[in-house]
Write a protein that holds these residues in place. Structure first.
Motif, mmCIF file in Angstrom:
data_model
loop_
_atom_site.group_PDB
_atom_site.id
_atom_site.type_symbol
_atom_site.label_atom_id
_atom_site.label_comp_id
_atom_site.label_asym_id
_atom_site.label_seq_id
_atom_site.Cartn_x
_atom_site.Cartn_y
_atom_site.Cartn_z
ATOM 1 N N ARG A 65 -1.099 -3.976 4.699
ATOM 2 C CA ARG A 65 -0.346 -4.781 3.733
ATOM 3 C C ARG A 65 0.889 -4.025 3.256
ATOM 4 O O ARG A 65 0.905 -2.809 3.192
ATOM 5 N N GLY A 66 1.907 -4.808 2.882
ATOM 6 C CA GLY A 66 3.147 -4.194 2.454
ATOM 7 C C GLY A 66 3.945 -3.715 3.654
ATOM 8 O O GLY A 66 3.576 -3.937 4.813
ATOM 9 N N PHE A 67 5.025 -3.039 3.390
ATOM 10 C CA PHE A 67 6.015 -2.623 4.382
ATOM 11 C C PHE A 67 5.391 -1.797 5.523
ATOM 12 O O PHE A 67 5.276 -0.593 5.447
ATOM 13 N N HIS A 68 4.969 -2.495 6.600
ATOM 14 C CA HIS A 68 4.442 -1.875 7.820
ATOM 15 C C HIS A 68 4.902 -2.712 9.019
ATOM 16 O O HIS A 68 4.106 -3.423 9.638
ATOM 17 N N PRO A 69 6.191 -2.641 9.397
ATOM 18 C CA PRO A 69 6.682 -3.496 10.475
ATOM 19 C C PRO A 69 6.627 -2.834 11.850
ATOM 20 O O PRO A 69 6.428 -1.620 11.974
ATOM 21 N N ASP A 70 6.811 -3.656 12.887
ATOM 22 C CA ASP A 70 6.979 -3.197 14.269
ATOM 23 C C ASP A 70 5.795 -2.358 14.753
ATOM 24 O O ASP A 70 5.976 -1.248 15.262
ATOM 25 N N PRO A 71 4.553 -2.857 14.618
ATOM 26 C CA PRO A 71 3.400 -2.001 14.909
ATOM 27 C C PRO A 71 3.274 -1.648 16.387
ATOM 28 O O PRO A 71 3.406 -2.489 17.274
ATOM 29 N N SER A 72 2.999 -0.376 16.637
ATOM 30 C CA SER A 72 2.671 0.126 17.967
ATOM 31 C C SER A 72 1.266 0.704 17.892
ATOM 32 O O SER A 72 1.033 1.710 17.219
ATOM 33 N N ILE A 73 0.308 0.053 18.563
ATOM 34 C CA ILE A 73 -1.101 0.414 18.441
ATOM 35 C C ILE A 73 -1.587 1.129 19.700
ATOM 36 O O ILE A 73 -1.173 0.799 20.820
ATOM 37 N N VAL A 74 -2.448 2.118 19.518
ATOM 38 C CA VAL A 74 -3.040 2.845 20.631
ATOM 39 C C VAL A 74 -4.469 3.211 20.258
ATOM 40 O O VAL A 74 -4.770 3.483 19.085
ATOM 41 N N GLY A 97 10.835 -18.433 -0.381
ATOM 42 C CA GLY A 97 11.188 -17.969 0.949
ATOM 43 C C GLY A 97 11.456 -16.492 1.064
ATOM 44 O O GLY A 97 11.726 -16.001 2.170
ATOM 45 N N ARG A 98 11.362 -15.745 -0.030
ATOM 46 C CA ARG A 98 11.647 -14.314 0.000
ATOM 47 C C ARG A 98 10.355 -13.504 0.121
ATOM 48 O O ARG A 98 9.337 -13.866 -0.465
ATOM 49 N N SER A 99 10.439 -12.394 0.860
ATOM 50 C CA SER A 99 9.247 -11.597 1.177
ATOM 51 C C SER A 99 9.339 -10.245 0.496
ATOM 52 O O SER A 99 9.831 -9.268 1.075
ATOM 53 N N ILE A 100 8.860 -10.174 -0.736
ATOM 54 C CA ILE A 100 8.973 -8.935 -1.510
ATOM 55 C C ILE A 100 8.121 -7.812 -0.912
ATOM 56 O O ILE A 100 8.426 -6.634 -1.073
ATOM 57 N N LEU A 101 7.048 -8.175 -0.201
ATOM 58 C CA LEU A 101 6.198 -7.157 0.412
ATOM 59 C C LEU A 101 6.740 -6.671 1.747
ATOM 60 O O LEU A 101 6.184 -5.756 2.340
ATOM 61 N N GLY A 102 7.817 -7.281 2.220
ATOM 62 C CA GLY A 102 8.384 -6.878 3.498
ATOM 63 C C GLY A 102 7.568 -7.396 4.664
ATOM 64 O O GLY A 102 6.752 -8.307 4.548
ATOM 65 N N ARG A 103 7.771 -6.788 5.813
ATOM 66 C CA ARG A 103 7.061 -7.179 7.030
ATOM 67 C C ARG A 103 5.792 -6.353 7.146
ATOM 68 O O ARG A 103 5.813 -5.131 7.028
ATOM 69 N N GLU A 104 4.696 -7.021 7.416
ATOM 70 C CA GLU A 104 3.375 -6.403 7.421
ATOM 71 C C GLU A 104 2.779 -6.432 8.833
ATOM 72 O O GLU A 104 3.361 -7.011 9.745
ATOM 73 N N LEU A 121 14.234 10.682 -5.732
ATOM 74 C CA LEU A 121 13.451 9.469 -5.955
ATOM 75 C C LEU A 121 12.250 9.518 -5.041
ATOM 76 O O LEU A 121 12.395 9.704 -3.820
ATOM 77 N N VAL A 122 11.060 9.391 -5.596
ATOM 78 C CA VAL A 122 9.839 9.306 -4.791
ATOM 79 C C VAL A 122 9.120 8.027 -5.194
ATOM 80 O O VAL A 122 9.053 7.674 -6.378
ATOM 81 N N ALA A 123 8.594 7.323 -4.205
ATOM 82 C CA ALA A 123 8.029 6.006 -4.470
ATOM 83 C C ALA A 123 6.971 5.684 -3.426
ATOM 84 O O ALA A 123 6.866 6.354 -2.393
ATOM 85 N N ARG A 124 6.209 4.643 -3.710
ATOM 86 C CA ARG A 124 5.199 4.167 -2.772
ATOM 87 C C ARG A 124 5.365 2.662 -2.583
ATOM 88 O O ARG A 124 5.955 1.967 -3.422
ATOM 89 N N ARG A 125 4.853 2.144 -1.462
ATOM 90 C CA ARG A 125 4.990 0.735 -1.140
ATOM 91 C C ARG A 125 4.303 -0.161 -2.165
ATOM 92 O O ARG A 125 3.214 0.179 -2.650
ATOM 93 N N GLN A 126 4.908 -1.308 -2.442
ATOM 94 C CA GLN A 126 4.195 -2.384 -3.119
ATOM 95 C C GLN A 126 3.389 -3.112 -2.058
ATOM 96 O O GLN A 126 3.934 -3.592 -1.064
ATOM 97 N N GLN A 127 2.066 -3.234 -2.266
ATOM 98 C CA GLN A 127 1.202 -3.787 -1.233
ATOM 99 C C GLN A 127 0.417 -5.016 -1.679
ATOM 100 O O GLN A 127 -0.445 -5.495 -0.952
ATOM 101 N N ALA A 128 0.719 -5.528 -2.855
ATOM 102 C CA ALA A 128 0.090 -6.756 -3.347
ATOM 103 C C ALA A 128 1.118 -7.514 -4.162
ATOM 104 O O ALA A 128 2.085 -6.939 -4.672
#
Length: 532
Positions: free
Chosen positions: A10-19, A273-280, A371-378
């Motif tokens: 969940r949250g900003f995790h785009p373009d997944p490459s799985i192995v 229509g806006r995706s605040i959590l980004g691409r998941e 600046l240090v931060a963490r993803r918004q995931q909900a």
């Protein structure tokens, strides 16, 4: 078999490459301008996931200073062969206009948590590279080619070239093996060899509403590749009511029992229509039908749930909501825009039990800011911190951020004014325009420790402060949280929202702020669809 709700990351995790390596599954995802580079998630049952140490952790592997918003690391590709993990990644140095200035690199490691090697520079011809390990031992790089010429399709097809590990270089002729389907915008290639066929999985249609995943195959690796009949494999473009939108860019994995799955990106947009959590990242079951991979449920529509293989359950310890900054180093969920999180920026030892941030450049700097931060995931979250900060003049600022990019953020900050040695203010940046939406300043001269809080409820964001951590006072009214989304960025964006802490000293004197703790709480979403 476990039924797992999507998205699995969940949250900003785009373009997944799985192995899969033995009993372990790994997914690498894009991090763009966020440091360290390439996020890696680990699972042993495809149900429970943990974040492991990112792969790109040294400035010698990647220098993100000056990168544009949503530049940097695009579409990493993770594979395993010859006892090594191989990670390919693109560094996008400039991506607006007719030209794309990119560099593609390869790093390797014997262990997923590193250390990873110094990078091998491969090429600059386009982005989204992937390394394929053929059954005969040869290795091949595929990437999309960018064509800047007027009158030409800028997404010029998928290039193939052999990689020689002994020479640590690409060798031999370059083949354009696939120019895509009428969906257009062909990118994100991955190659697979199954039952004598070479299968090419690509993304098409652009990464927003018309996104898709397409499959083509050939008996020869150099092609020609024929698209799957009645394609694409996956898309949500035909139905805007689907819970998972923008379904596309992904990769395939084969399980120990011989079955297959697809990891792919998706969005869960708000009603506007806006995706605040980004691409998941979501997972789909795959069935092979007449020599082609198909979604197992019989359509091309992303399913809201995934049927995991029958593997022993393997939960991981939960990440604590509150970080008291007592550990010897920050956890892997903490990131920073463009700049390494080192002692020059953030120290856990200067004052034990606190994270000390040394003020650097402004909140809109694309070079060196603290600046240090963490993803918004909900969709519904609350972030709280306690800070000690004694600004000497108006150029010294510290506080709590909801941060999409240097062009889109909210900043609840402490600074100094002519009438107060410590006061609280609120800053908003929308599409690069900075405003102060709350004209009132809140004097806190008598308060050495200040508690700051933000709460996001879908498309609304609220701010509050406290002198004792018990009694809270609102800062202004509600504001629009949906400005912190890909679809509202200029010209467009590819990340999700982060929440965290920051410190600036534009004077260059490097005044520090001490943060005692940071707490991130998920409040439970009213509906998984992202609608209220």
């Amino acid at each position: 078999m476990p039924i797992v709700p999507n998205p699995v990351l969940r949250g900003f995790h785009p373009d997944p490459s799985i192995v899969r390596v033995g009993d372990d599954y790994y997914i690498a995802t894009s991090t763009f301008e966020w440091w360290p580079g390439v996020a890696i998630a680990h699972s042993r049952d495809l149900v429970h996931w943990r974040t492991v140490r990112p792969a790109i952790t040294r400035a010698s592997q990647l220098d993100l200073r000056g990168r544009p918003n949503s530049g940097g690391v695009w579409a990493p590709a993770l594979s395993h062969a010859d006892g090594l993990f191989h990670l390919i990644y693109t560094d996008v140095r400039g991506w607006t206009g007719e030209f794309k200035d990119v560099r593609n690199y390869l790093v390797t490691a014997s262990d997923i948590e590193g250390p990873w090697s110094e990078p091998i520079h491969l090429n600059n011809s386009g982005f989204d590279p992937s390394l394929f390990h053929d059954v005969d031992g040869r290795k091949w790089l595929v990437n999309m080619v960018w064509d800047h010429r007027p009158g030409h399709n800028s997404f010029g097809g998928i290039l193939l070239q052999e990689y020689d590990p002994s020479a640590r270089a690409l060798v031999g002729p370059i083949h354009n093996i696939f120019r895509g389907t009428p969906l257009g915008l062909v990118e994100g290639p991955h190659l697979y060899h199954v039952d004598g066929w070479y299968y090419l999985l690509v993304a098409e249609g652009g990464t927003f509403a018309t996104h898709a995943a397409t499959v083509a195959r050939s008996r020869r690796i150099e092609g020609p590749y024929q698209p799957m009949p009645d394609g694409p494999l996956l898309t949500s473009a035909h139905d805007p009511s689907l819970r998972l939108q923008s379904a596309g860019h992904g990769s395939l994995v084969q399980h120990a029992d011989g079955s297959w799955s697809l990891a792919h990106l998706c969005r869960r947009p708000l009603p506007n229509g806006r995706s605040i959590l980004g691409r998941e990242t979501a997972l789909q079951d795959i069935a092979w039908v007449d020599g082609w991979p198909r979604l197992a449920h019989g359509t091309r529509t992303p399913a809201d749930h995934f049927t995991a293989p029958d593997l022993p359950p393997h939960p991981w310890p939960a990440v604590p909501e509150r970080d008291d900054f007592d550990a010897p180093r920050l956890g892997p969920h903490w990131q920073s825009p463009r700049a390494p999180i080192d002692e020059a920026m953030a120290s856990l030892t200067a004052r034990p039990g606190y994270l000390r941030l040394y003020g650097r450049e402004s909140i809109v700097s694309r070079f060196e800011q603290s600046l240090v931060a963490r993803r918004q995931q909900a969709f519904r979250i609350e972030a709280t911190t306690c800070v000690e900060f004694s600004p000497e003049d108006f150029q010294q600022i510290a506080g709590l951020v909801a941060f999409y990019s240097t062009d889109s953020f909210y900043y609840l900050f402490l600074s100094r004014t002519g009438h107060s040695r410590r006061c609280l203010g609120l800053m908003r940046c929308e599409r690069g325009q900075v405003t102060w939406p709350v004209e009132k300043e809140y004097p806190l001269d008598d308060c050495e420790r200040v508690y700051l809080r933000l709460a996001i409820d879908y498309d609304r964001i609220r701010f509050a402060y406290s002198r004792d951590g018990e009694l809270w006072s609102a800062v202004g009214w509600e504001h629009d949280a949906s400005i912190l989304a890909d679809e509202h960025a200029v010209p467009c964006g590819f990340t999700g929202n982060f929440v965290g802490i920051a410190c600036q000293d534009i004077s260059g004197r490097r005044l520090h702020a001490d943060f005692d703790w940071f707490e991130y709480r998920e409040l439970g979403d009213a509906a998984e669809s992202g609608t209220k």
